[in-house]
Write an enzyme that holds these catalytic residues in place. Structure first.
Site, mmCIF file in Angstrom:
data_model
loop_
_atom_site.group_PDB
_atom_site.id
_atom_site.type_symbol
_atom_site.label_atom_id
_atom_site.label_comp_id
_atom_site.label_asym_id
_atom_site.label_seq_id
_atom_site.Cartn_x
_atom_site.Cartn_y
_atom_site.Cartn_z
ATOM 1 N N CYS A 23 68.018 47.971 27.634
ATOM 2 C CA CYS A 23 67.292 47.132 27.738
ATOM 3 C C CYS A 23 67.449 46.404 29.171
ATOM 4 O O CYS A 23 68.356 46.280 29.733
ATOM 5 C CB CYS A 23 66.966 46.058 26.807
ATOM 6 S SG CYS A 23 66.927 46.485 25.222
ATOM 7 N N GLY A 50 65.110 50.902 29.974
ATOM 8 C CA GLY A 50 64.602 50.860 28.736
ATOM 9 C C GLY A 50 63.218 51.302 28.669
ATOM 10 O O GLY A 50 62.374 50.670 29.530
ATOM 11 N N ASN A 124 69.829 42.005 26.221
ATOM 12 C CA ASN A 124 70.364 43.116 26.693
ATOM 13 C C ASN A 124 71.606 43.437 26.249
ATOM 14 O O ASN A 124 72.463 42.445 26.414
ATOM 15 C CB ASN A 124 70.354 43.330 28.140
ATOM 16 C CG ASN A 124 71.094 44.407 28.707
ATOM 17 O OD1 ASN A 124 71.422 44.594 29.823
ATOM 18 N ND2 ASN A 124 70.910 45.581 27.998
ATOM 19 N N GLY A 125 72.074 44.591 25.144
ATOM 20 C CA GLY A 125 73.321 44.487 24.916
ATOM 21 C C GLY A 125 73.146 44.856 23.416
ATOM 22 O O GLY A 125 72.103 44.635 22.654
ATOM 23 N N TYR A 271 76.711 55.682 35.905
ATOM 24 C CA TYR A 271 75.274 55.905 35.618
ATOM 25 C C TYR A 271 74.263 55.016 35.436
ATOM 26 O O TYR A 271 72.823 54.973 36.027
ATOM 27 C CB TYR A 271 75.335 56.989 34.344
ATOM 28 C CG TYR A 271 73.949 57.080 33.903
ATOM 29 C CD1 TYR A 271 73.092 58.185 34.334
ATOM 30 C CD2 TYR A 271 73.515 56.762 32.891
ATOM 31 C CE1 TYR A 271 71.878 58.691 34.138
ATOM 32 C CE2 TYR A 271 72.323 56.764 32.257
ATOM 33 C CZ TYR A 271 71.500 57.852 32.718
ATOM 34 O OH TYR A 271 70.157 58.144 32.295
#
Ligand code: SF4
Length: 491
Positions: A23, A50, A124-125, A271
């Protein structure tokens, strides 16, 4: 491995998935600004994090409005939807589901009632103690009613949202500061009530979170700094690991709910993050270039051309070419618009597989000894297909070089790798992986080479998917699974 539309995910082959990020979050406190549009463009810059759903919530100081749907940011919102989202305060979210199903109900921002109004939250996570938090929620009267805990329908984010509303008296700042001491795992949170924007980052700072200032005096919080750039905000600083901030008419208030114990995700450098992002003072692009240079020193080979798998392998391939003195070139062209199609390919197209996204440039490849640089190997299907494609196009030799070590372990902090059984490198020697890929040689950068390129101290990074050393205790179920798999790790 290449990403799809622009720089999306690794699912090069239809049906194949590589690592997926969990996300992108964005928030803005901007009186006098069109905050829904700022949030739209912020999410647009974070689309690589995301691609399943997108959402924006806004507030005019009295009422929160939200609009969210499945799809890319550009598919979810149009001018009409953004115009309806009025106010001076907004949070937005672009989601890839790592917990909970990929459904509208799980799209974010997640809304919930609080003592004084409503909270809208983006995350996020991945949390690692969701069950403990559910137990906590159930202890707190009435709060569990707000969740559908049955059939695995709730996400860790929904549990957090419900917990933020489970104290009927305190302010949201007071509730959050108490709640965050119970939360474990990776979380970069951006949330709001009717009057304030809030942000918090886990004590390990696994996922990035940046604070920026708008020229008009407003504030922006975003997963990566390019999302600040795109709205004209100036990077101020990172939200610190273990920090909670509240932004309102009095400006930014900073609180600490835990001591910082930094363990930033090294895979953000390899990445996940955009190359134009800077994490803890280090340019991601510069780190990738250096990974390529280190790879050339560690795994030299005589060849005619260094080429990337577009696009995520490009900076490392340039670094490899610079260090080795071998010319850099593009041996594959990419169709940038195939990344996120909702149309399943027909059986014939499925068999053509990778051609949906990549096509070889025969005149560049034919008769050449090629070094093909990629950022990581997850299942290996994509690299196998690329090696075959290059040989079919007349390559004399194909040497694969990877700018991260073998991925051996799952991530519990927000990245959805394949299961351990599907990972190409598990229980295999490098020679066995090379045979699987069908390349003439294969070289992975060392862990030390990768870490040095990030210019971060090793003890301040998470490297668990390469090393198996988890800096935050994995969830209970996962721990059992990992214990059973310890013997499988090759020496
Ligand atoms: S396990 Fe790997 S992908 Fe997950 S946070 Fe750690 S380094 Fe990043």
């Amino acid at each position: 491995m290449p990403r799809g539309d622009g720089r999306l995910n690794h699912d090069l082959l239809p049906g194949e998935k590589g690592p997926q990020d969990a996300c992108g979050v964005f928030g803005v406190y901007g009186p006098g600004e069109e905050v829904s549009k700022l949030t739209y463009f912020g999410l647009y810059a974070l689309q690589h994090r995301g691609q399943e759903s997108a959402g924006i919530a806004t507030s005019n100081g009295e009422k929160i409005l939200v609009f969210k749907d499945m799809g890319l940011v550009s598919q979810v919102f149009d001018e009409g939807a953004l115009a309806a989202l009025t106010g001076h305060l907004a949070v937005g979210h672009a989601r890839y589901s790592t917990t909970g199903a990929s459904t509208w109900a799980n799209a974010q921002p997640t809304l919930g009632p609080t003592a004084h109004g409503t909270v809208a939250l983006g995350h996020n996570g991945n949390l690692t103690n969701t069950q403990e938090l559910i137990d906590l929620l159930i202890q707190r009267e009435g709060a569990a009613k707000r969740l559908d805990l049955k059939n695995g329908k709730c996400t860790d984010t929904a549990v957090l949202t419900a917990l933020l509303g489970s104290d009927r008296e305190d302010t949201l700042t007071e509730v959050a500061l108490e709640l965050l001491t119970h939360v474990r795992g990776a979380f970069s949170l951006v949330f709001m009530d009717e009057t304030k924007l809030y942000a918090a980052r886990d004590p390990q700072g696994v996922r990035p979170l940046m604070l920026g200032r708008l020229p008009s005096g407003g504030w922006v919080v975003a997963s990566e700094n390019p999302a600040l750039d795109i709205v004209g905000a100036v990077f101020e600083r990172e939200v610190e690991p273990g920090e909670f901030i509240a932004i309102g008419e009095d400006g930014v208030e900073s609180f600490r709910f835990a001591e910082a114990d930094p363990k930033g995700c090294v895979f953000e450098f390899v990445y996940l993050a955009r190359p134009d992002t800077t994490i803890n003072g280090r340019s991601v692009n510069a780190a990738r270039l250096e990974m390529g240079r280190a790879l050339a020193r560690e795994h030299p080979v005589e060849a005619d051309l260094v080429m990337p798998t577009p696009e995520s392998g490009t900076p490392a391939a340039i670094g490899y070419a610079q260090e080795s003195g071998i010319p850099f070139g593009q041996g594959l062209t990419k169709n940038s618009y195939v990344g996120r199609t909702f149309i399943q390919p027909s059986q014939t197209l499925r068999q053509l597989g990778i051609r949906l996204k990549l096509n070889p440039l025969r005149e560049v490849i034919a008769g050449k000894r090629l070094i093909v640089v990629d950022d990581s190997i997850v299942r290996g299907n994509t690299q196998r297909a690329i090696v075959k494609m290059l040989r079919d196009a007349g390559a004399a030799e194909v040497h694969v070089r990877i700018s991260s070590p073998p991925v051996q372990w799952p991530c519990f902090y927000g990245i959805d790798f394949a299961t351990r059984a599907e990972l190409a490198a598990v229980n295999k020697t490098i020679e066995q992986i090379r045979e699987d890929l069908g390349s003439d040689s294969l070289g992975y950068i060392s862990a030390n080479g990768m870490i040095a390129a990030t210019q971060q101290a090793e003890e301040r990074l998470c490297t668990a998917c390469f090393s198996g050393n988890y800096p935050i205790e994995p969830p209970v179920d996962a721990r059992r699974l990992l214990m059973n798999q310890v013997e499988e790790v090759p020496s």
